[in-house]
Design an enzyme around this catalytic site. Structure first.
Site, short mmCIF file in Angstrom:
data_model
loop_
_atom_site.label_atom_id
_atom_site.label_comp_id
_atom_site.label_asym_id
_atom_site.label_seq_id
_atom_site.Cartn_x
_atom_site.Cartn_y
_atom_site.Cartn_z
N PHE A 130 37.18 31.26 41.23
CA PHE A 130 37.93 30.31 42.07
C PHE A 130 39.04 31.03 42.83
CE2 PHE A 130 36.35 27.62 38.53
CZ PHE A 130 35.54 26.77 39.27
N CYS A 131 39.72 31.93 42.15
CA CYS A 131 40.80 32.68 42.80
C CYS A 131 40.26 33.61 43.88
CB CYS A 131 41.61 33.46 41.76
SG CYS A 131 42.45 32.39 40.58
N ALA A 132 39.13 34.23 43.61
CA ALA A 132 38.51 35.10 44.61
C ALA A 132 38.14 34.30 45.86
CB ALA A 132 37.27 35.78 44.03
#
Length: 157
Positions: free
Chosen positions: A48-50
């Site tokens: 999700f952060c990527a």
């Protein structure tokens, strides 16, 4: 450090200086006259952060054309952020390291999750006069809609 209350639209932005993945210092107040998108993400190396950071990289030119500098922020260290940026293809977007004191910027903005040791997933936009003009917290296991940020910066010029 005691966490401040969560930042609200209309608040004065709280200044900070952090190193990015390339060991360059980013100082918020040095960017007066421009808008800054503070895109907080919990931790590097998660899907999700990527996706959130890739969305900043992919829309960087549009954001810059609308006088808005995008930066990612998490509690990860600089070497971690440097390796992660290389692995996910981030070459232009500063990924700021809120590593030490641990989560100090997230605490200043009132979005540090003590129980987890990282920040909320959040987008905060600071305007040209260092005022907070946009705040949104997202579920930790989600990817913020970059479209809403683009719409905001394009319609609030």
């Amino acid at each position: 450090m005691t966490q401040a209350g969560m930042v609200q639209v209309g608040d004065a932005a709280r200044n900070f200086s952090l190193k990015d993945q390339n060991d360059k210092t980013f100082d918020l107040y040095e960017h007066a006259g421009k808008r800054v998108l503070l895109s907080f993400h919990p931790l590097a190396w998660t899907e999700f952060c990527a996706a959130q950071m890739r969305s900043l990289e992919d829309t960087r030119d549009v954001l810059l054309a609308n006088n808005c500098i995008p930066v990612g922020i998490s509690v990860d260290s600089r070497p971690c952020k440097q390796a992660w940026a290389q692995s996910i293809g981030i070459t232009n977007t500063p990924l700021l390291c809120d590593f030490w004191p641990h989560g100090a910027v997230a605490q200043k903005y009132g979005i540090f999750r003590d129980e987890n040791g990282f920040s909320e997933r959040a987008n905060i936009i600071v305007d040209e006069k260092q005022q907070v003009v946009f705040v949104k917290i997202y579920p930790v296991h989600s990817v913020p809609d970059i479209g809403e940020i683009l719409k905001f910066v394009q319609t609030h010029a």
